[in-house]
Motif scaffolding. Structure first.
Motif, PDB file in Angstrom:
ATOM      1  N   GLU A 138       0.767  -1.304  -0.169  1.00 11.81           N
ATOM      2  CA  GLU A 138       0.005  -0.114  -0.057  1.00 11.81           C
ATOM      3  C   GLU A 138       0.647   1.250   0.011  1.00 11.81           C
ATOM      4  O   GLU A 138       0.424   2.475  -0.493  1.00 11.81           O
ATOM      5  N   ILE A 139       1.953   1.250   0.666  1.00  8.34           N
ATOM      6  CA  ILE A 139       2.944   2.226   0.620  1.00  8.34           C
ATOM      7  C   ILE A 139       4.211   2.152  -0.274  1.00  8.34           C
ATOM      8  O   ILE A 139       5.327   2.779  -0.128  1.00  8.34           O
ATOM      9  N   GLU A 196      -3.068   8.478  -1.221  1.00 10.95           N
ATOM     10  CA  GLU A 196      -3.525   7.242  -1.621  1.00 10.95           C
ATOM     11  C   GLU A 196      -4.347   6.403  -0.270  1.00 10.95           C
ATOM     12  O   GLU A 196      -5.526   5.736  -0.431  1.00 10.95           O
ATOM     13  N   LEU A 197      -3.996   6.628   0.879  1.00  9.58           N
ATOM     14  CA  LEU A 197      -4.514   5.970   1.968  1.00  9.58           C
ATOM     15  C   LEU A 197      -6.138   6.664   2.118  1.00  9.58           C
ATOM     16  O   LEU A 197      -6.572   5.806   2.324  1.00  9.58           O
ATOM     17  N   ALA A 198      -6.129   7.702   2.042  1.00  8.47           N
ATOM     18  CA  ALA A 198      -7.567   8.527   2.246  1.00  8.47           C
ATOM     19  C   ALA A 198      -8.407   7.890   1.080  1.00  8.47           C
ATOM     20  O   ALA A 198      -9.505   7.478   1.353  1.00  8.47           O
ATOM     21  N   GLY A 199      -7.674   7.634  -0.206  1.00 10.94           N
ATOM     22  CA  GLY A 199      -8.393   7.095  -1.283  1.00 10.94           C
ATOM     23  C   GLY A 199      -9.030   5.737  -0.977  1.00 10.94           C
ATOM     24  O   GLY A 199      -9.891   5.364  -1.835  1.00 10.94           O
ATOM     25  N   LYS A 200      -8.240   5.083  -0.183  1.00 11.53           N
ATOM     26  CA  LYS A 200      -8.485   3.644   0.099  1.00 11.53           C
ATOM     27  C   LYS A 200      -9.525   3.334   1.405  1.00 11.53           C
ATOM     28  O   LYS A 200      -9.672   2.412   1.745  1.00 11.53           O
ATOM     29  N   GLY A 201      -9.810   4.682   2.063  1.00  9.60           N
ATOM     30  CA  GLY A 201     -10.845   4.563   2.994  1.00  9.60           C
ATOM     31  C   GLY A 201     -10.234   4.779   4.176  1.00  9.60           C
ATOM     32  O   GLY A 201     -11.109   4.818   5.151  1.00  9.60           O
ATOM     33  N   PHE A 202      -8.951   4.970   4.183  1.00 13.57           N
ATOM     34  CA  PHE A 202      -8.560   5.294   5.653  1.00 13.57           C
ATOM     35  C   PHE A 202      -8.651   6.722   6.130  1.00 13.57           C
ATOM     36  O   PHE A 202      -8.839   7.733   5.402  1.00 13.57           O
TER      37      PHE A 202
END
Length: 267
Positions: A138-139, A196-202
């Motif tokens: 993811e990162i 990207e994290l926010a885009g994945k729902g975090f």
């Protein structure tokens, strides 16, 4: 939906009021930043919201659950994870091993499993490895999984701490000055990772002195000065707020601490 609700949070140290009646909320799936000059009380707030300090007064509700008074490990169990200003990795362990450490709170095995190497132990180990590799992917650190942590560039070590925090499967991720010590290119890469994290729902709460990063990734910003919330709003509103400009620039026009953001960008 408000994932985190903070109401009238206050704490004092030896008679010094470090944080006074601070309230704010964090919606599900958003990036919220808490900014302010050095000594404003930002990290103190983070420490209360992650169980390291117990507030004198106020309420912390995570997904409807009152968290005030719980221990730090309970905050993790309920779904809050964090990174720290200073890197806290194990240099002589591999990248993958460092990330696996973050999964300890989710392990479901007993002493019996460990002694007799039961099927549940094997299943748990397999699940942990799969989750660790997913967090690294993811990162964008999966190619480094076998690398010794101490051999990673500083910027990638900072990002690795985020991967380790993700291993606890948090509802809410707190990042304490993740761009500290990074060069401009590394900071830009970090901004991309956070988005990207926010885009994945975090859901992410960020403390950061680099205001370019803050203004580039945040959905909403709260500003703290001398332990008091002085402003809030979307990034553009905060940049134009006279009280915020005074806090960073000073009444006499001398710049106090605007991170890496030029004065003209704060105005």
């Amino acid at each position: 939906m408000e994932l985190l609700e903070v109401t009238d949070l206050s704490i004092s140290f030896g008679g010094l009021k470090a944080v006074q009646n601070v309230s704010f909320s964090v919606p599900q799936g958003k990036i919220v930043s808490v900014i302010g000059p050095n000594g404003a009380g930002k990290t103190t707030i983070f420490n209360m919201l992650t169980g390291f300090y117990t507030p004198d007064t106020g309420s912390i509700r995570l997904d409807g659950v009152e968290m005030n008074g719980k221990k730090a490990y309970e905050f993790i169990e309920y779904g809050i994870a964090r990174t720290f200003q200073n890197i806290r990795l194990y240099g002589q362990l591999s990248v993958l091993e460092n990330v696996l450490i973050g999964y300890q709170c989710r392990l479901k095995q007993s002493l019996w499993d460990a002694i007799f190497h039961t099927k549940r132990l094997k299943r748990t180990e397999t699940e942990a490895l799969e989750r660790a590799r997913k967090a690294l992917d993811e990162i964008h650190l999966l190619p480094y999984e076998k690398e010794m942590c101490s051999n990673l560039p500083y910027g990638k070590q900072k990002v690795l701490e985020i991967a380790r925090a993700l291993m606890s499967e948090p509802k809410l991720l707190f990042l304490d000055e993740p761009a500290a010590g990074l060069n401009p290119q590394e900071t830009q890469e970090l901004s991309s990772y956070i988005l990207e994290l926010a885009g994945k729902g975090f859901t992410v709460v960020l403390i950061e002195h680099d205001l370019r990063l803050v203004m580039g990734v945040s959905d909403y910003v709260y500003v703290i000065d001398h332990g008091i919330k002085i402003a809030e709003g979307i990034p553009l509103e905060v940049q134009r707020n006279p009280e915020v400009i005074t806090a960073y620039i000073g009444k006499g026009g001398e710049r106090q601490n605007a991170g890496n953001l030029p004065v003209e960008h704060v105005l």
